[in-house]
Design an enzyme around this catalytic site. Structure first.
Site, PDB file in Angstrom:
ATOM      1  N   ARG A 139     -26.056 -11.220 -10.564  1.00 25.01           N
ATOM      2  CA  ARG A 139     -26.953 -12.301 -11.496  1.00 25.01           C
ATOM      3  C   ARG A 139     -28.063 -11.374 -12.213  1.00 25.01           C
ATOM      4  O   ARG A 139     -29.023 -10.895 -11.541  1.00 25.01           O
ATOM      5  CB  ARG A 139     -27.325 -13.442 -10.770  1.00 25.01           C
ATOM      6  N   ASP A 184     -29.143  11.043 -32.777  1.00 27.65           N
ATOM      7  CA  ASP A 184     -28.426  10.571 -32.057  1.00 27.65           C
ATOM      8  C   ASP A 184     -27.202   9.497 -32.191  1.00 27.65           C
ATOM      9  O   ASP A 184     -25.924   9.490 -31.641  1.00 27.65           O
ATOM     10  CB  ASP A 184     -29.029  10.551 -30.345  1.00 27.65           C
ATOM     11  N   GLN A 190     -23.109   0.071 -30.833  1.00 26.20           N
ATOM     12  CA  GLN A 190     -22.901  -0.037 -32.313  1.00 26.20           C
ATOM     13  C   GLN A 190     -21.766  -1.034 -32.893  1.00 26.20           C
ATOM     14  O   GLN A 190     -21.544  -1.082 -33.632  1.00 26.20           O
ATOM     15  CB  GLN A 190     -22.652   1.614 -32.693  1.00 26.20           C
ATOM     16  N   THR A 233     -29.341   9.006 -20.205  1.00 31.24           N
ATOM     17  CA  THR A 233     -30.754   9.253 -20.910  1.00 31.24           C
ATOM     18  C   THR A 233     -31.050   8.079 -21.891  1.00 31.24           C
ATOM     19  O   THR A 233     -31.895   8.201 -22.862  1.00 31.24           O
ATOM     20  CB  THR A 233     -30.962  10.283 -21.421  1.00 31.24           C
ATOM     21  N   ASP A 293     -29.543  -9.780 -16.198  1.00 33.18           N
ATOM     22  CA  ASP A 293     -29.431 -10.034 -17.766  1.00 33.18           C
ATOM     23  C   ASP A 293     -28.208  -9.070 -18.219  1.00 33.18           C
ATOM     24  O   ASP A 293     -28.043  -9.005 -19.454  1.00 33.18           O
ATOM     25  CB  ASP A 293     -30.606  -9.276 -18.373  1.00 33.18           C
ATOM     26  N   ASN A 310     -21.987   7.060 -24.799  1.00 34.27           N
ATOM     27  CA  ASN A 310     -23.184   6.507 -24.116  1.00 34.27           C
ATOM     28  C   ASN A 310     -22.741   5.579 -23.070  1.00 34.27           C
ATOM     29  O   ASN A 310     -22.640   6.008 -21.810  1.00 34.27           O
ATOM     30  CB  ASN A 310     -24.195   5.947 -24.983  1.00 34.27           C
ATOM     31  N   TYR A 359     -29.856   3.738 -22.548  1.00 38.59           N
ATOM     32  CA  TYR A 359     -30.327   2.385 -22.087  1.00 38.59           C
ATOM     33  C   TYR A 359     -30.206   2.251 -20.687  1.00 38.59           C
ATOM     34  O   TYR A 359     -31.240   1.943 -20.167  1.00 38.59           O
ATOM     35  CB  TYR A 359     -29.185   1.319 -22.670  1.00 38.59           C
ATOM     36  N   ALA A 360     -29.525   3.113 -20.030  1.00 35.10           N
ATOM     37  CA  ALA A 360     -29.447   3.136 -18.509  1.00 35.10           C
ATOM     38  C   ALA A 360     -30.832   3.611 -18.033  1.00 35.10           C
ATOM     39  O   ALA A 360     -31.318   3.236 -16.802  1.00 35.10           O
ATOM     40  CB  ALA A 360     -28.251   3.941 -18.037  1.00 35.10           C
ATOM     41  N   LEU A 361     -31.542   4.757 -18.764  1.00 32.10           N
ATOM     42  CA  LEU A 361     -32.838   5.181 -18.236  1.00 32.10           C
ATOM     43  C   LEU A 361     -33.706   4.129 -18.257  1.00 32.10           C
ATOM     44  O   LEU A 361     -34.712   3.969 -17.394  1.00 32.10           O
ATOM     45  CB  LEU A 361     -32.988   6.337 -19.174  1.00 32.10           C
TER      46      LEU A 361
END
Length: 301
Positions: free
Chosen positions: A183, A81, A254, A196, A185, A155, A198-200
Site C-alpha cells: 500500500r 537526458d 514519457q 539516479t 503511492d 530508466n 525517480y528511484a533516487l
C-alpha cells in the site's frame, strides 16, 4: 560493446546522424555548427527527420530513426537526458551507439557540455572514446489474459496513482514467489540507469551502470518496512493492481497507460541494449559528484 581504436588514423565513424531537442532555444544554430564540425572531420552527416522538419533544416539529408540501423554509424544527441531516453528506446538493439551533448545542465547520459564539443566530438569520431552498454526493461500490461500494452523503458517502469486519488494496493511477485502486498503511492521498477532518476527521489540506492540488477523502490509506502530492493537481472516482476483509483503505469515518464483493478504489469530485462559513448576522461563518480553536489576533498587527496 564497441571496441575503440584510438591508435588508428582511420575514422571510427563515418556516417553520423544528428538528433536535437528542437524545442530548445538556439537548437537550429547549434545543429548547424555540429554538422559543419562533423563535415570537416570527413563525416557524411544526416539529420534525424523530425528534428530537421521542426527546425526547417534542409542543408543535409535526413533519415528517420527507423532508418538508422545499417545506415548510420553513430547518433549524436543534442539536448538533455529526456531526449536521450526517447531516442535510446527507439534505437535499442539497433547497434547504433549514442553520443550525448547537453545544452547547459549536466546530464547523466548527455555528459558532454556543449562548450567542449569542438574538442571532444572529433576525438570520439576518431575512436577516442569509452563505450558503455545500458540495459532496458521490457514491460507488458495484461488485462483479462490479454496483452493491451507493451513498452520498453531505459530508466524505469512506474505504477502509481494519478491526480488526487488515495493510495494504491499492489500485489508484487518475483518469478513464482509472492513478495508482498504494497500500500503506497506506487512502485518503481528501475534499471541501473534509472537509479539516479525517480528511484533516487523515492529513497532508492544508486546502482553503477555495470551492476546487473533490477531495482524495486516503493513510493511513499504505508509501511516503512517496505524498503527498496535490488533483484537479479534474470527475474520477472509481476505487479497486480488490487485496489486503487486513477492508477497508471508510466514508461520512462514519457508515455503511460491507464490501469484497472485486476490488471497485471510484468516487467523483465529486455534483450535489447543501447551503447553510450563517453570521452576518455569520463568518470561516473565525477558525474555523480557534480550532479548531486557531493563534497570534494582537496585535489591533493
Amino acid at each position: 560493446m564497441l571496441s575503440p581504436s584510438p591508435n588508428s588514423s582511420k575514422k571510427a565513424f563515418s556516417r553520423v546522424a544528428l538528433v536535437g531537442k528542437y524545442q530548445a532555444d538556439g537548437m537550429q544554430e547549434r545543429l548547424k555548427d555540429l554538422a559543419e564540425l562533423l563535415a570537416k572531420q570527413g563525416c557524411e552527416v544526416f539529420l534525424e527527420a523530425s528534428t530537421a522538419s521542426h527546425l526547417s533544416l534542409t542543408a543535409y539529408p535526413t533519415k528517420t530513426v527507423e532508418e538508422f540501423a545499417g545506415a548510420i554509424d553513430v547518433a549524436v544527441v543534442l539536448g538533455g537526458d529526456g531526449t536521450m531516453l526517447g531516442i535510446g528506446r527507439q534505437l535499442a538493439g539497433s547497434n547504433v551507439p549514442l553520443v550525448g551533448i547537453n545544452m547547459g545542465r549536466l546530464g547523466y547520459m548527455t555528459d558532454i557540455p556543449i562548450q567542449n564539443v569542438q574538442t571532444v566530438l572529433p576525438q570520439i569520431i576518431a575512436g577516442e572514446y569509452e563505450a558503455d552498454a545500458r540495459t532496458l526493461l521490457d514491460a507488458v500490461v495484461i488485462r483479462k489474459d490479454q496483452v493491451i500494452k507493451r513498452a520498453l523503458a531505459l530508466n524505469d517502469v512506474v505504477v502509481n496513482r494519478s491526480g488526487i486519488s488515495g493510495m494504491v494496493e499492489l500485489a508484487v511477485r518475483v518469478n513464482d514467489s509472492f513478495m508482498y502486498n504494497l500500500r503506497s503511492d506506487g512502485l518503481i521498477v528501475s534499471t541501473p540507469t534509472g537509479s539516479t532518476a525517480y528511484a533516487l527521489s523515492a529513497g532508492g540506492p544508486i546502482l553503477h551502470p555495470r551492476v546487473e540488477g533490477i531495482l524495486l523502490a516503493p513510493i511513499a509506502p504505508h509501511s516503512l518496512s517496505n524498503r527498496p530492493i535490488v533483484l537479479p537481472q534474470d527475474i520477472v516482476v509481476s505487479i497486480k493492481v488490487v485496489d486503487g483509483r486513477q492508477v497508471v503505469v508510466n514508461f520512462d515518464m514519457q508515455s503511460q497507460t491507464d490501469l484497472q483493478s485486476g490488471d497485471t504489469i510484468e516487467v523483465r530485462q529486455s534483450e535489447k541494449k543501447i551503447t553510450l559513448l563517453h570521452p576518455r576522461s569520463h568518470s561516473d563518480y565525477k558525474t555523480l559528484r557534480e550532479k548531486l553536489h557531493w563534497n570534494e576533498y582537496p585535489s591533493t587527496f
